[in-house]
Enzyme design. Structure first.
Site, short mmCIF file in Angstrom:
data_model
loop_
_atom_site.label_atom_id
_atom_site.label_comp_id
_atom_site.label_asym_id
_atom_site.label_seq_id
_atom_site.Cartn_x
_atom_site.Cartn_y
_atom_site.Cartn_z
N LYS A 109 -1.79 18.18 20.68
CA LYS A 109 -2.76 17.30 21.33
C LYS A 109 -2.27 15.84 21.31
O LYS A 109 -2.25 15.16 22.33
CB LYS A 109 -4.12 17.39 20.62
CG LYS A 109 -4.65 18.80 20.35
CD LYS A 109 -4.98 19.56 21.60
CE LYS A 109 -5.78 20.83 21.30
NZ LYS A 109 -5.10 21.83 20.46
N LYS A 154 -12.41 17.99 21.35
CA LYS A 154 -11.68 19.13 20.79
C LYS A 154 -11.01 18.76 19.48
O LYS A 154 -10.70 17.59 19.22
CB LYS A 154 -10.65 19.65 21.79
CG LYS A 154 -9.67 18.63 22.34
CD LYS A 154 -8.84 19.27 23.45
CE LYS A 154 -7.99 18.27 24.19
NZ LYS A 154 -7.23 18.89 25.29
N ARG A 212 -0.16 25.76 33.46
CA ARG A 212 0.86 25.84 32.42
C ARG A 212 2.23 25.68 33.09
O ARG A 212 2.62 26.49 33.93
CB ARG A 212 0.76 27.15 31.66
CG ARG A 212 1.95 27.46 30.74
CD ARG A 212 2.19 26.42 29.65
NE ARG A 212 1.04 26.16 28.83
CZ ARG A 212 0.67 26.89 27.78
NH1 ARG A 212 1.38 27.96 27.45
NH2 ARG A 212 -0.38 26.55 27.07
N ARG A 268 -4.53 28.61 34.94
CA ARG A 268 -5.58 29.29 34.17
C ARG A 268 -6.92 28.79 34.70
O ARG A 268 -7.30 27.65 34.44
CB ARG A 268 -5.45 29.02 32.67
CG ARG A 268 -4.32 29.78 31.96
CD ARG A 268 -2.96 29.11 32.02
NE ARG A 268 -3.00 27.72 31.64
CZ ARG A 268 -2.92 27.28 30.38
NH1 ARG A 268 -2.82 28.12 29.39
NH2 ARG A 268 -2.91 25.99 30.13
N ASP A 283 0.35 21.54 29.56
CA ASP A 283 -0.93 21.85 30.20
C ASP A 283 -1.30 20.68 31.09
O ASP A 283 -1.47 19.55 30.60
CB ASP A 283 -2.03 22.09 29.16
CG ASP A 283 -1.83 23.41 28.42
OD1 ASP A 283 -1.00 24.22 28.87
OD2 ASP A 283 -2.51 23.62 27.40
N GLU A 328 -2.19 18.65 27.09
CA GLU A 328 -1.56 19.15 25.87
C GLU A 328 -0.08 19.39 26.13
O GLU A 328 0.32 19.67 27.26
CB GLU A 328 -2.22 20.44 25.38
CG GLU A 328 -3.66 20.27 24.92
CD GLU A 328 -4.24 21.53 24.28
OE1 GLU A 328 -3.44 22.40 23.86
OE2 GLU A 328 -5.47 21.63 24.21
N ASN A 373 2.47 21.95 24.45
CA ASN A 373 2.54 23.08 23.53
C ASN A 373 3.97 23.31 23.06
O ASN A 373 4.85 23.63 23.86
CB ASN A 373 2.01 24.34 24.21
CG ASN A 373 0.55 24.20 24.60
OD1 ASN A 373 -0.33 24.52 23.81
ND2 ASN A 373 0.29 23.71 25.80
#
Length: 318
Positions: free
Chosen positions: A128, A163, A213, A228, A276, A284, A286
């Site tokens: 994050k 979050k 993604r 997504r 993301d 984000e 990842n």
């Protein structure tokens, strides 16, 4: 020259072969005649200055009913420095046990193994918080444990996502609109009454078009994305939260964002990364165990795992 790879991951008997990226990487290693080993993070240990693994040689096959078999009757002990490469593919949560594993893997790296992703960068690049290194590509964001600051951010922007910094799969993500009576308790829950940092981001309406993604492999942007798309009544696109994955070609804007970030990833030894992206914003980055590779490979004639292993082989032969 024969190569070997140790894949450090969650239990292999629980993977969903049709969509598991770690499993797809194992298949590619085997296709390239790498000797394949498997263990879980708790199977790494340090003794007499050497990092070792209680591991098993494994054979994999793309069969959802019978996808692996161990080639050893029981676990064997191997010096981690003897592996050509180690893939750290443990899913979050990113807790102290995960951090301890990165220390061991950093020693294994010093002892001769090529570790992906780089263990020090796994510690440094919170999925994050790492977005803050690219502020021109991120939505309005606040990271704080202070309830009044978080409330002020919510009042200022009107529609906000809250979050935790250590979650995955959309867990504990809240959308808060103006006047939401649950604002205080959401902040109390996420910050443990002001003890833990939490992230607040301005809500991005383009989530309805998908949380994209984007995979970046050794600095190379994969030309397809997995959108997504949230299920009805949801604001989270995560597949684990019920979102549906739709493969599609990358847009020019998405590629530009990914190419702006890619050089820093390579510099940090982050060879397999998933961005993301919602609309024009990265939410984000990842780095621990990026997914969505299989969905893209199944839709398009592309072998993403081959890009990674070709890069590893090039480094190992240098």
């Amino acid at each position: 020259m024969a190569h070997s790879v140790l894949v450090v991951m969650d239990p292999i008997d629980s993977v969903k072969t049709q969509k598991d990226t770690s499993f797809a990487l194992m298949l590619e290693a085997q296709r390239r005649n790498w000797t394949l080993y498997y263990c879980q993070p708790q199977d790494l240990y340090l003794a007499e200055g050497k990092v070792k693994a209680l591991c098993q040689r494994v054979k994999v096959q793309d069969n959802p009913n019978d996808w692996y078999s161990f080639q050893d009757a029981s676990q064997i002990i191997v010096d981690c420095g003897d592996f050509s490469a180690i893939l750290m593919r443990k899913d979050p949560p990113f807790n102290m046990n995960y951090i301890y594993s990165t220390y061991l893997l950093e020693l294994a790296q010093q002892q001769g193994a090529l570790v992906v992703n780089d263990p020090a960068s796994l510690r440094d690049c919170n999925e994050k918080l790492y977005t803050a290194w690219f502020p021109e590509h991120t939505p309005k964001t606040l990271v704080s444990a202070n309830a009044e600051q978080l409330k002020q951010f919510a009042h200022e922007h009107g529609d906000v996502i809250f979050k935790p910094l250590d979650g995955m799969g959309g867990a504990s993500i809240f959308r808060v609109k103006s006047g939401d009576p649950n604002l205080s308790v959401i902040i109390e829950t996420l910050t443990a009454h002001g003890q833990d940092l939490a992230m607040a981001q301005q809500f991005i309406p383009q989530i309805t078009e998908g949380d994209k993604r984007i995979l970046i492999v050794n600095g190379e942007v994969v030309p397809y994305t997995l959108a997504r798309i949230p299920s009805k009544g949801e604001t989270r696109g995560n597949l684990a939260a019920g979102g549906s994955g739709v493969p599609m070609p990358i847009t020019a804007d998405e590629r530009a964002i990914a190419e702006a970030i890619a050089p820093d990833l390579v510099k940090r030894g982050l060879l397999f990364v998933g961005l993301d992206v919602i609309g024009q914003y990265v939410t984000e980055i990842n780095v621990t165990s990026p997914t969505c590779m299989r969905e893209l490979e199944n839709e398009y004639k592309i072998n993403i795992g081959a890009i990674l292993f070709a890069a590893l082989e090039k480094q190992l032969s240098a």
